[in-house]
Design a protein around this motif. Structure first.
Motif, PDB file in Angstrom:
ATOM      1  N   LEU A 297     -13.447  -0.776  -3.067  1.00 27.62           N
ATOM      2  CA  LEU A 297     -12.186  -0.513  -3.764  1.00 27.62           C
ATOM      3  C   LEU A 297     -11.177   0.113  -2.814  1.00 27.62           C
ATOM      4  CD1 LEU A 297     -10.527  -0.380  -6.387  1.00 27.62           C
ATOM      5  CD2 LEU A 297     -11.561   1.868  -6.786  1.00 27.62           C
ATOM      6  N   ARG A 298     -11.630   1.038  -1.969  1.00 28.75           N
ATOM      7  CA  ARG A 298     -10.740   1.656  -0.992  1.00 28.75           C
ATOM      8  C   ARG A 298     -10.202   0.615  -0.011  1.00 28.75           C
ATOM      9  NH1 ARG A 298     -13.048   6.656   2.190  1.00 28.75           N
ATOM     10  NH2 ARG A 298     -13.026   7.466   0.073  1.00 28.75           N
ATOM     11  N   GLY A 299     -11.068  -0.286   0.439  1.00 22.79           N
ATOM     12  CA  GLY A 299     -10.633  -1.352   1.339  1.00 22.79           C
ATOM     13  C   GLY A 299      -9.646  -2.297   0.674  1.00 22.79           C
ATOM     14  N   TYR A 300      -9.894  -2.636  -0.590  1.00 26.63           N
ATOM     15  CA  TYR A 300      -8.990  -3.520  -1.336  1.00 26.63           C
ATOM     16  C   TYR A 300      -7.619  -2.872  -1.485  1.00 26.63           C
ATOM     17  CZ  TYR A 300      -6.971  -5.948  -5.321  1.00 26.63           C
ATOM     18  OH  TYR A 300      -6.122  -6.626  -6.155  1.00 26.63           O
ATOM     19  N   LEU A 301      -7.594  -1.592  -1.850  1.00 25.01           N
ATOM     20  CA  LEU A 301      -6.306  -0.914  -2.013  1.00 25.01           C
ATOM     21  C   LEU A 301      -5.563  -0.807  -0.685  1.00 25.01           C
ATOM     22  CD1 LEU A 301      -7.287   1.892  -4.528  1.00 25.01           C
ATOM     23  CD2 LEU A 301      -5.950  -0.158  -4.980  1.00 25.01           C
ATOM     24  N   PHE A 302      -6.287  -0.561   0.395  1.00 26.00           N
ATOM     25  CA  PHE A 302      -5.654  -0.508   1.718  1.00 26.00           C
ATOM     26  C   PHE A 302      -5.058  -1.867   2.082  1.00 26.00           C
ATOM     27  CE2 PHE A 302      -5.882  -0.782   6.377  1.00 26.00           C
ATOM     28  CZ  PHE A 302      -5.045   0.270   6.698  1.00 26.00           C
ATOM     29  N   LEU A 303      -5.785  -2.953   1.817  1.00 23.73           N
ATOM     30  CA  LEU A 303      -5.284  -4.297   2.086  1.00 23.73           C
ATOM     31  C   LEU A 303      -4.043  -4.603   1.257  1.00 23.73           C
ATOM     32  CD1 LEU A 303      -5.716  -7.075   3.470  1.00 23.73           C
ATOM     33  CD2 LEU A 303      -7.089  -7.695   1.472  1.00 23.73           C
ATOM     34  N   MET A 304      -4.029  -4.205  -0.010  1.00 22.46           N
ATOM     35  CA  MET A 304      -2.864  -4.448  -0.856  1.00 22.46           C
ATOM     36  C   MET A 304      -1.654  -3.663  -0.364  1.00 22.46           C
ATOM     37  SD  MET A 304      -3.525  -6.693  -3.079  1.00 22.46           S
ATOM     38  CE  MET A 304      -4.705  -7.518  -2.041  1.00 22.46           C
ATOM     39  N   MET A 305      -1.862  -2.442   0.119  1.00 27.21           N
ATOM     40  CA  MET A 305      -0.745  -1.668   0.668  1.00 27.21           C
ATOM     41  C   MET A 305      -0.180  -2.334   1.924  1.00 27.21           C
ATOM     42  SD  MET A 305      -1.600   2.357   0.067  1.00 27.21           S
ATOM     43  CE  MET A 305      -3.088   2.342   1.014  1.00 27.21           C
ATOM     44  N   ILE A 306      -1.059  -2.871   2.765  1.00 27.24           N
ATOM     45  CA  ILE A 306      -0.598  -3.574   3.966  1.00 27.24           C
ATOM     46  C   ILE A 306       0.202  -4.817   3.575  1.00 27.24           C
ATOM     47  CG2 ILE A 306      -1.401  -4.867   5.996  1.00 27.24           C
ATOM     48  CD1 ILE A 306      -1.617  -1.870   6.302  1.00 27.24           C
ATOM     49  N   LEU A 307      -0.255  -5.549   2.561  1.00 28.80           N
ATOM     50  CA  LEU A 307       0.475  -6.747   2.124  1.00 28.80           C
ATOM     51  C   LEU A 307       1.836  -6.391   1.528  1.00 28.80           C
ATOM     52  CD1 LEU A 307      -2.388  -8.891   0.569  1.00 28.80           C
ATOM     53  CD2 LEU A 307      -1.120  -9.331   2.665  1.00 28.80           C
ATOM     54  N   VAL A 308       1.912  -5.307   0.774  1.00 35.50           N
ATOM     55  CA  VAL A 308       3.204  -4.882   0.224  1.00 35.50           C
ATOM     56  C   VAL A 308       4.139  -4.463   1.350  1.00 35.50           C
ATOM     57  CG1 VAL A 308       4.326  -3.062  -1.150  1.00 35.50           C
ATOM     58  CG2 VAL A 308       2.337  -4.260  -2.053  1.00 35.50           C
ATOM     59  N   LEU A 309       3.624  -3.735   2.322  1.00 40.65           N
ATOM     60  CA  LEU A 309       4.443  -3.325   3.470  1.00 40.65           C
ATOM     61  C   LEU A 309       4.950  -4.547   4.238  1.00 40.65           C
ATOM     62  CD1 LEU A 309       5.529  -1.011   5.250  1.00 40.65           C
ATOM     63  CD2 LEU A 309       3.403  -1.227   6.562  1.00 40.65           C
ATOM     64  N   TYR A 310       4.080  -5.528   4.443  1.00 43.92           N
ATOM     65  CA  TYR A 310       4.492  -6.764   5.124  1.00 43.92           C
ATOM     66  C   TYR A 310       5.587  -7.480   4.331  1.00 43.92           C
ATOM     67  CZ  TYR A 310       4.394 -11.544   6.803  1.00 43.92           C
ATOM     68  OH  TYR A 310       4.758 -12.776   7.280  1.00 43.92           O
TER      69      TYR A 310
END
Length: 78
Positions: A52-65
């Motif tokens: 879950l932590r990895g998924y949330l980190f990936l989603m934050m990176i995608l939003v930033l991109y």
């Protein structure tokens, strides 16, 4: 000596319920969480929380991109 009861009266007593409003009832004792201590995690819980932590980190990176792309930082593309 045994007492004899009428089955009809016994049935009426069995179907007798007392309703108490929650505001008139005695307050219940709450659990004291200060005395519980830390909980141990099983391996499946640890893996689930890490994924879950990895998924949330990936989603934050995608939003930033996406925000940086909307700002035009990566150039113009069709």
């Amino acid at each position: 000596m045994a007492t004899m009861t009428n089955p009809i009266e016994l049935n009426e007593l069995a179907n007798h319920f007392v309703v108490i409003h929650p505001l008139d009832d005695v307050p219940e004792v709450k659990v004291d969480t200060d005395s519980l201590g830390p909980m141990t995690m099983t391996a499946s819980v640890r893996i689930s929380l890490l994924s879950l932590r990895g998924y949330l980190f990936l989603m934050m990176i995608l939003v930033l991109y996406h925000v940086l792309d909307l700002a035009g930082l990566f150039g113009h593309h069709a």
